[in-house]
Scaffold this motif. Structure first.
Motif, short mmCIF file in Angstrom:
data_model
loop_
_atom_site.label_atom_id
_atom_site.label_comp_id
_atom_site.label_asym_id
_atom_site.label_seq_id
_atom_site.Cartn_x
_atom_site.Cartn_y
_atom_site.Cartn_z
N LEU A 36 68.72 -5.53 -5.62
CA LEU A 36 67.47 -5.49 -4.11
C LEU A 36 66.44 -6.36 -3.98
O LEU A 36 65.97 -6.90 -4.80
N ARG A 38 63.56 -7.46 -2.31
CA ARG A 38 61.51 -6.51 -1.61
C ARG A 38 60.26 -7.92 -1.62
O ARG A 38 60.27 -8.13 -2.58
N ASN A 42 55.51 -1.55 -0.46
CA ASN A 42 55.37 -0.88 0.53
C ASN A 42 55.64 0.34 0.03
O ASN A 42 57.46 0.24 -0.28
N ASP A 45 59.67 1.57 0.77
CA ASP A 45 60.59 0.92 0.24
C ASP A 45 60.97 0.79 -1.10
O ASP A 45 62.32 1.18 -1.93
N LEU A 46 59.25 1.66 -1.59
CA LEU A 46 59.24 1.65 -2.66
C LEU A 46 60.26 3.30 -3.36
O LEU A 46 60.93 3.23 -4.15
N TYR A 48 62.32 4.47 -1.86
CA TYR A 48 64.14 4.04 -1.35
C TYR A 48 64.71 3.61 -2.81
O TYR A 48 65.67 3.43 -2.76
N GLU A 49 63.85 2.34 -3.18
CA GLU A 49 64.00 1.80 -4.38
C GLU A 49 64.01 2.39 -5.70
O GLU A 49 65.23 2.22 -6.06
N VAL A 65 66.20 -5.34 -9.15
CA VAL A 65 65.51 -5.54 -7.81
C VAL A 65 64.72 -7.40 -8.25
O VAL A 65 64.25 -7.78 -9.12
N GLU A 67 62.06 -8.76 -6.38
CA GLU A 67 60.85 -8.45 -5.55
C GLU A 67 59.56 -10.52 -5.90
O GLU A 67 59.58 -11.06 -6.57
N GLU A 70 53.88 -10.45 -1.28
CA GLU A 70 53.52 -10.40 0.07
C GLU A 70 53.73 -11.66 1.19
O GLU A 70 53.92 -11.46 2.87
N PHE A 96 65.16 -5.47 1.97
CA PHE A 96 64.51 -4.62 2.84
C PHE A 96 63.48 -5.13 4.12
O PHE A 96 63.12 -6.50 3.79
N ARG A 97 63.91 -4.00 4.58
CA ARG A 97 63.14 -4.56 6.47
C ARG A 97 62.21 -3.38 6.40
O ARG A 97 62.36 -2.08 7.05
#
Length: 284
Positions: A36, A38, A42, A45-46, A48-49, A65, A67, A70, A96-97
């Motif tokens: 994933l 990311r 957000n 997002d977190l 869903y993750e 993940v 990460e 930003e 992630f969008r």
């Protein structure tokens, strides 16, 4: 009064099948793996993750993940995505969008490897959905809607289906998936004239407009199946859908709740796509 059709039984049935498939792959020395990607942290997002990691773990899929900050630059993001593309141990990638402003989605969608693109970000997979090419990956959310209809034995062929919303994430691919099941499909959107009239002719109404409780009973035909894809926060700070369930339920034959509806199934679809990608990449 319409039956409330929850996502958990659908997700559990998919997971049960996948667990056996993953066990068989592991016997061959193959472990399906998801990464994933990311940017930032957000809240949605977190959430869903967490669900995706939990579902993968339960099924036996390895998940990691990546990460990124930003303020990550476009060049660094592209470099990281290319590394994942080249990593032979990774079978599926989900990005992630929406992205922060400095990242250009129209560039990045051409970078992601189509064979690892398990949530239909690449234009190659968008085209495969249009072509009904089974080697492609449709987005997880509209795929979850199709699985719910299938699980609850809701007939689609020849039925009038109306979708509210035309995004590339839900609305447009949803239309193609229903069309591929031989439904007669109409898409409504913000510029549609007399939307309640069009929607009230639907046997199957799929709502993905992103406005809390916007859809009330005047949009619903007697006996229709209503699938609510929306996730919003209402005036009391509670999660709700795009459909006013209380108002619509008496007119429906079946209706999905929010929470505990479509969202409950998406992580299982993601897992399904990872296993499919793993099999395709290993010529199985």
């Amino acid at each position: 009064m319409g039956q409330i059709i929850k996502g958990k039984p659908v997700a559990d049935a998919i997971s049960q099948t996948l667990t056996k498939e993953v066990e068989n792959l592991k016997v061959k020395g193959i472990t399906p793996k998801l990464t994933l990607v990311r940017v930032g942290a957000n809240g949605s997002d977190l959430a869903y993750e967490r669900g995706a990691l939990k579902r993968c773990s339960k099924i036996g899929i390895e998940a990691a993940v990546k990460e990124l900050p930003e303020d990550v630059t476009q060049d660094r993001f592209v470099d990281e995505l290319k590394k994942i593309n080249e990593d032979k141990s990774v079978n599926g990638v989900m990005v992630f969008r929406p992205f922060p402003g400095q990242l250009d989605e129209n560039v990045i969608k051409y970078i992601i490897a189509p064979e690892k693109d398990v949530d239909c970000f690449s234009p190659v997979n968008v085209a495969k959905v249009m072509e009904k090419d089974k080697t492609g990956f449709a987005p997880c959310t509209p795929s979850a809607v199709i699985e719910i209809l299938k699980h609850y034995k809701i007939p689609v062929q020849g039925k009038r289906a109306v979708i509210i919303g035309r995004s590339m994430i839900v609305g447009k691919p949803m239309a193609m998936l229903l069309l591929n099941k031989n439904a007669t499909v109409t898409i409504c959107h913000s510029k549609t004239v007399d939307m309640p009239k069009i929607c009230s002719e639907a046997d199957i109404l799929v709502v993905a407009i992103g406005r809390a409780k916007m859809i009330d009973s005047k949009y619903v035909k007697d006996g229709a199946v209503v699938v609510d894809v929306g996730i919003n926060i209402d005036e009391n700070g509670r999660i709700c859908g795009d459909v006013n369930t209380e108002d619509c339920q008496p007119k429906t034959s079946m209706i999905t709740p929010v929470p505990a509806g479509v969202g409950s199934v998406t992580s299982s679809i993601l897992a399904q796509h990872i296993v499919k990608a793993c099999k395709l990449q290993n010529n199985l």
